[in-house]
Design a protein around this motif. Structure first.
Motif, PDB file in Angstrom:
ATOM      1  N   MET A 275       0.855  -1.182   0.000  1.00  0.00           N
ATOM      2  CA  MET A 275       0.000   0.000   0.000  1.00  0.00           C
ATOM      3  C   MET A 275       0.894   1.236   0.000  1.00  0.00           C
ATOM      4  SD  MET A 275      -2.932   1.128   2.724  1.00  0.00           S
ATOM      5  CE  MET A 275      -4.024   2.508   2.348  1.00  0.00           C
ATOM      6  N   LEU A 276       0.769   2.043  -1.053  1.00  0.00           N
ATOM      7  CA  LEU A 276       1.475   3.319  -1.120  1.00  0.00           C
ATOM      8  C   LEU A 276       0.437   4.402  -0.846  1.00  0.00           C
ATOM      9  CD1 LEU A 276       3.425   2.363  -4.351  1.00  0.00           C
ATOM     10  CD2 LEU A 276       4.330   2.393  -2.036  1.00  0.00           C
ATOM     11  N   SER A 277       0.855   5.655  -0.742  1.00  0.00           N
ATOM     12  CA  SER A 277      -0.121   6.684  -0.376  1.00  0.00           C
ATOM     13  C   SER A 277      -1.204   6.868  -1.434  1.00  0.00           C
ATOM     14  CB  SER A 277       0.587   8.009  -0.096  1.00  0.00           C
ATOM     15  OG  SER A 277       1.353   8.373  -1.215  1.00  0.00           O
ATOM     16  N   ASP A 278      -0.837   6.709  -2.720  1.00  0.00           N
ATOM     17  CA  ASP A 278      -1.805   7.008  -3.774  1.00  0.00           C
ATOM     18  C   ASP A 278      -2.194   5.787  -4.608  1.00  0.00           C
ATOM     19  OD1 ASP A 278       0.761   6.744  -4.793  1.00  0.00           O
ATOM     20  OD2 ASP A 278       0.433   8.189  -6.403  1.00  0.00           O
ATOM     21  N   LYS A 279      -1.559   4.632  -4.333  1.00  0.00           N
ATOM     22  CA  LYS A 279      -1.853   3.444  -5.140  1.00  0.00           C
ATOM     23  C   LYS A 279      -1.429   2.181  -4.415  1.00  0.00           C
ATOM     24  CE  LYS A 279       2.412   4.052  -7.841  1.00  0.00           C
ATOM     25  NZ  LYS A 279       2.759   5.435  -7.587  1.00  0.00           N
ATOM     26  N   PHE A 280      -1.795   1.065  -5.019  1.00  0.00           N
ATOM     27  CA  PHE A 280      -1.363  -0.244  -4.545  1.00  0.00           C
ATOM     28  C   PHE A 280      -0.400  -0.809  -5.574  1.00  0.00           C
ATOM     29  CE2 PHE A 280      -5.388   0.539  -2.585  1.00  0.00           C
ATOM     30  CZ  PHE A 280      -5.196   0.096  -1.279  1.00  0.00           C
TER      31      PHE A 280
END
Length: 128
Positions: free
Chosen positions: A86-91
């Motif tokens: 999990m990244l801040s703006d996407k997976f």
């Protein structure tokens, strides 16, 4: 057997490591991450009958626009290990062969507390 966990504590920067055995006769499996079964940030769904990985999100029980990736490194009857970050703006999903699938965090989730695993993937282990 399906698995559902509703007290996961996944945040940006966390990686979910999944290991399982794919059934020999399955049409596919799915891993869902979100706040509930009605609200999903990521629906990750390899489909053997279509040779595709479908990713999607769900909002208030309504599916949104599908993202299809025709790179399918999963095989029926095999044991697989892959990672969902999990990244801040996407997976970012790192597949068993190193190929990566990206899917936007459409609803801006800051925390994922729901996961379900369904279909032809028999869980061996998963670790956050």
């Amino acid at each position: 057997g399906n698995i559902e966990i509703s007290n996961l504590d996944m945040k940006p920067g966390n990686t979910l490591k999944v290991k399982g055995k794919i059934s020999a006769d399955t049409v596919g499996f799915s891993i869902n991450l979100g706040s509930s079964s009605r609200d999903l940030a990521l629906h990750f769904n390899p489909r053997f009958n279509e040779s595709v990985i479908v990713c999607n999100s769900k909002y208030s029980d309504l599916w949104q626009r599908e993202h299809r990736d025709h790179h399918l490194p999963f095989f029926r009857g095999s044991t697989v290990k892959f990672f969902i970050e999990m990244l801040s703006d996407k997976f970012r999903v790192k597949l068993p062969d190193g190929h990566e699938v990206y899917f936007p965090n459409r609803h801006g989730y800051r925390k994922i507390n729901y996961i379900s695993i369904a279909g032809g993937l028999k869980m061996i282990s998963f670790k956050l």
